[in-house]
Scaffold this active site. Structure first.
Site, PDB file in Angstrom:
ATOM      1  N   TYR A  98     -21.914   1.182 -29.806  1.00 61.12           N
ATOM      2  CA  TYR A  98     -22.219   1.761 -28.499  1.00 61.12           C
ATOM      3  C   TYR A  98     -23.668   2.241 -28.451  1.00 61.12           C
ATOM      4  CZ  TYR A  98     -22.487   4.889 -24.552  1.00 61.12           C
ATOM      5  OH  TYR A  98     -22.900   5.500 -23.400  1.00 61.12           O
TER       6      TYR A  98
ATOM      7  N   ARG B 134     -25.542  16.465 -28.964  1.00 67.18           N
ATOM      8  CA  ARG B 134     -25.907  17.577 -28.063  1.00 67.18           C
ATOM      9  C   ARG B 134     -24.992  17.656 -26.850  1.00 67.18           C
ATOM     10  NH1 ARG B 134     -30.946  16.128 -24.825  1.00 67.18           N
ATOM     11  NH2 ARG B 134     -29.290  14.933 -23.799  1.00 67.18           N
TER      12      ARG B 134
ATOM     13  N   ARG C  28     -15.804  10.897 -20.920  1.00 63.56           N
ATOM     14  CA  ARG C  28     -16.563   9.801 -21.522  1.00 63.56           C
ATOM     15  C   ARG C  28     -17.201  10.349 -22.791  1.00 63.56           C
ATOM     16  NH1 ARG C  28     -17.067   4.568 -20.638  1.00 63.56           N
ATOM     17  NH2 ARG C  28     -19.321   4.583 -20.476  1.00 63.56           N
TER      18      ARG C  28
ATOM     19  N   PHE D 145     -46.290   7.611 -27.411  1.00 63.64           N
ATOM     20  CA  PHE D 145     -45.078   7.298 -26.651  1.00 63.64           C
ATOM     21  C   PHE D 145     -43.845   7.290 -27.554  1.00 63.64           C
ATOM     22  CE2 PHE D 145     -42.066   3.917 -25.505  1.00 63.64           C
ATOM     23  CZ  PHE D 145     -41.669   4.319 -24.241  1.00 63.64           C
TER      24      PHE D 145
END
Length: 765
Positions: free
Chosen positions: A487, A547, A557, A643
């Site tokens: 997932y 978290r 979910r 980034f």
């Protein structure tokens, strides 16, 4: 299995040792928990935990019923009068006190009857009645807060599905009684009229469960007392299939220390789905914590912004360094923007980027102009996909296949439609993004071919991966660690792959960035290609999943892997960890629970199993850090490095904040804004500063390992991970420490010289 003995045991010891059978509202056993924990009526579990119980009514041959007055030493409902014996079948007993649905449906719950024999012996010294003498009649579901004993803020109560057992002594049968003074303070045999008069006496206190049984069954016209022989023979009155549900408190004001709301069981008894009602109760339990944490249900906030649970208050900054960084970032923006919209569609993308992601917007905008717009569009496309996947309201009454089709076909339909528009999905800014998605598509079409190919590929693969999870039952998390990894790959590893492919294809970075890593991923064949990129993506996603435990659970979910959390839980419900009984009993939550309540109630019988599970998942995420550091070391374009580095440093900072912290189970835990500001500024200074931050947060975790709730095996794993991170970052930490020391020494020397010069001028003739 154990043989139970109460010899020499105090009430406190029995409450700790005895494990009740925790059940759902359909009376299906879902776990076990000690007596202390199931009877706590506090914030987080205001009506306790529903568990199985029994109530024995023993009649003499002349029809008189044996009553007992509960002892003063009882924790709950002390000194009240009640039926002959009331207690609980226990987990792990020999003979077994567990009954499955078939036993109950057939009217032969042998486990409950064994429990009744055990407790009659313990409480009343009755040794002559065997299990076969009892007839099971029906079940009663109720909850009652013990305000009579403990006052309006009572932290104790009962929440039971109660098996009513009856028996009648034979003519002339003797029944020697030897009441246990630690359990029973008085007994009495009464007939129907005497009981009715006694229950009408305002000076006498009665147990709430027995008042229900008496009113509903014993005193009813043509009720149980009308034909005791038929009742006790099981030929009349038996109702094995019904669970009669009653509230014991009048509807209105909340009751007890947890603020329980009466009225729900009465309504359920009239009409309703028990499992739906139980889910609603569990969410109501969580709301009591939310209100206690933040004074709000946090409703109405935008999707993806911690909108359904409270956020714990965090200081903005700590220390001069954080204050200075926060001011610098605010006054000077910190990161320059290279995103220069050339038309209205690009302006929409720029504005929408800032609305749907305050955290990523700045790091995307500072990328080199050549790829800045590409990554902006890439992010918005994936955010649109994520909004469709996350929306649990728009698709609530539609089959999963509708949502799955939209996810699988997203890359071929919406991403190919210059006038694309999807209405009613998501909330707030995310909804606006989908309703105006055509603007994103029109900008997408202007991107270089190599970037368009990557965006379309990732949208296709991510949509398919999201669609695959729709058919999975995720209310209780992913099936196992492998599914958890798959997932995370589908929603984050693919993002890492896409970013890497764009950076390499557009000449920002070398092929080195697309290499495999130490961790070999099954979805990175052949030769673990793009393995480093996947580790980077999975590190971020696993941190987010850890978290977001509470919000994901509320949304049905959840992603914590079941093969991990069920090794720690006492039930089959992931929501168990939100209860104070599973996270140390509030001992480390002074803002949530008064110290007196913690000491006198909450810590008794509580465990830290929720924290142990949390620490296990933190260890799993930390294993990816070496790959993350290798990926960052391979970034050579400064803006690309910034980034990539900022979210990775923030992720390890978040893990350090979450590690072994009970606050995670009551709301959202975030790092300080001052810390975030320092991270953003330092990441722009290069890899040495990034390594120093990882060293700092690995040290913070390592310092807490020994005192954490982690198991010994997980502690060893955590030590191995943090030791490796510290090894990889030690030189950078030492270099920066030396630089700081040199700067401090220079500042001190300059200050000394300045003072000396001032003194010379002052005392010169």
């Amino acid at each position: 299995m154990v043989t139970w003995s109460a010899e020499g045991a105090s009430q406190d010891e029995l409450m700790l040792k005895d494990e009740c059978l925790v059940v759902n509202y359909m009376d299906e056993v879902v776990g076990h928990e000690n007596k202390y924990n199931v009877h706590k009526f506090v914030v987080g579990q205001p009506v306790g935990l529903v568990h199985r119980a029994f109530s024995v009514m023993l009649f003499r041959s002349d029809g008189r019923l044996l009553l007992q007055q509960r002892a003063q030493s009882k924790i709950t409902f002390s000194e009240v009068w009640t039926n002959t014996c009331c207690s609980h079948p226990l987990y792990g007993m020999e003979p077994s006190e567990y009954d499955g649905p078939e036993a109950t449906a057939s009217g032969s719950p042998a486990g409950v009857k064994h429990a009744a024999v055990r407790k009659l012996r313990h409480e009343l010294g009755i040794t002559t009645l065997e299990a076969s003498r009892f007839a099971f009649v029906t079940r009663v579901h109720y909850w009652a807060c013990d305000v009579g004993t403990h006052g309006p803020e009572a932290p104790w109560g009962e929440h039971e599905i109660d098996y009513c057992l009856v028996a009648k002594l034979r003519e002339g049968e003797a029944l020697p009684l030897a009441p246990n003074p630690d359990e029973v303070m008085a007994v009495d045999w009464v007939d129907r009229e005497e009981l009715a008069a006694a229950m009408a006496d305002p000076e006498k206190k009665w147990s709430p469960w027995f008042k229900i049984i008496a009113r509903k069954f014993l005193f009813a016209e043509s009720g149980w007392w009308s034909d005791l022989d038929a009742l006790c023979a099981g030929t009349q009155f038996a109702d094995y299939g019904t669970i009669h549900r009653f509230d014991c408190h009048a509807e209105g004001a909340p009751v007890g220390a947890g603020g329980a709301i009466p009225g729900r069981l009465d309504a359920l008894d009239r009409d309703g789905d028990p499992l739906v009602a139980q889910r609603a109760q569990l969410l109501a339990d969580i709301r009591t914590t939310t209100v206690a944490v933040a004074g709000t249900t946090a409703a109405g906030k935008k999707q993806g912004a911690y909108g359904k649970v409270a956020t714990h208050a965090t200081p903005l900054a700590r220390g001069l360094a954080e204050v200075g960084a926060a001011l610098s970032l605010k006054l000077f923006s910190g990161l320059a923007s290279n995103l220069a919209p050339a038309d209205a569609d690009e302006a929409f993308c720029d504005a929408m980027l800032g609305k749907v992601s305050r955290s990523f917007a700045a790091v995307i905008r500072q990328l080199p102009r050549e790829v800045c717009l590409d990554i902006c569009v890439f992010y918005l496309v994936l955010r649109a996909l994520d909004t469709i996947e996350d929306d649990m309201d728009f698709y609530r009454n539609r089959p999963d296949r509708d949502k799955a089709r939209e996810l699988r076909e997203f890359h071929a339909t919406l991403l190919n439609d210059a006038d694309a528009r999807l209405e009613g999905v998501g909330d707030g800014d995310e909804r606006a993004l989908l309703e105006n998605f055509g603007a994103v598509v029109r900008v997408f079409r202007k991107l270089p071919p190599e970037s368009r190919a990557v965006v379309a590929d990732v949208a296709r693969d991510m949509g398919a991966g999201m669609a695959d999870t729709l058919s999975a039952e995720l209310a209780q998390g992913t099936a196992d660690l492998d599914e958890y990894d798959r997932y995370c790959h589908a929603v984050a590893g693919l993002v890492g792959e896409g970013l890497t492919r764009i950076f390499v294809a557009r000449g920002m970075e070398s092929r080195e960035l697309a290499a495999g890593g130490r961790r070999v991923w099954p979805f990175c064949a052949p030769e673990n290609a793009l393995g480093l990129a996947n580790s980077m993506g999975l590190f971020l996603q696993k941190t987010n999943i850890i978290r977001d435990y509470l919000e994901d659970y509320v949304d049905r979910r959840a992603f914590w892997p079941r093969d991990v959390w069920r090794t720690y839980a006492n039930s089959n419900d992931l929501g168990e960890f939100s209860r104070p009984t599973a996270r140390g009993g509030g001992a480390r939550e002074p803002d949530l629970f008064p110290r007196a309540l913690v000491d006198t109630c909450l810590v008794k019988g509580a465990s830290s199993r929720a924290l142990a599970c949390l620490d296990h998942l933190v260890a799993d995420a930390l294993d990816l850090v070496p790959d993350v550091l290798d990926y960052l070391a391979a970034c050579h374009t400064p803006q690309v490095y910034t980034f990539c580095a900022i979210p990775q440093i923030m992720a390890v900072a978040t893990l350090a904040e979450l590690f072994d912290d009970p606050r995670l189970f009551t709301g959202v835990v975030k790092i300080r804004k001052g810390t975030t500001a320092r991270i953003i500024l330092d990441a722009q200074k290069g890899h040495l500063h990034t390594l120093a931050w990882f060293h700092h947060f690995a040290t913070a975790i390592a310092d807490k390992i020994d005192t954490s709730a982690a198991t010994d095996a997980v502690k060893a794993r955590l030590r191995a991970s943090t030791d490796e991170i510290l090894r990889l970052t030690r030189d950078a930490h030492a270099k920066l420490a030396q630089r700081r020391a040199n700067r401090a020494a220079l500042a001190a020397a300059l200050a000394t010289a300045a003072l000396a010069a001032a003194a010379f001028r002052l005392f010169s003739p």
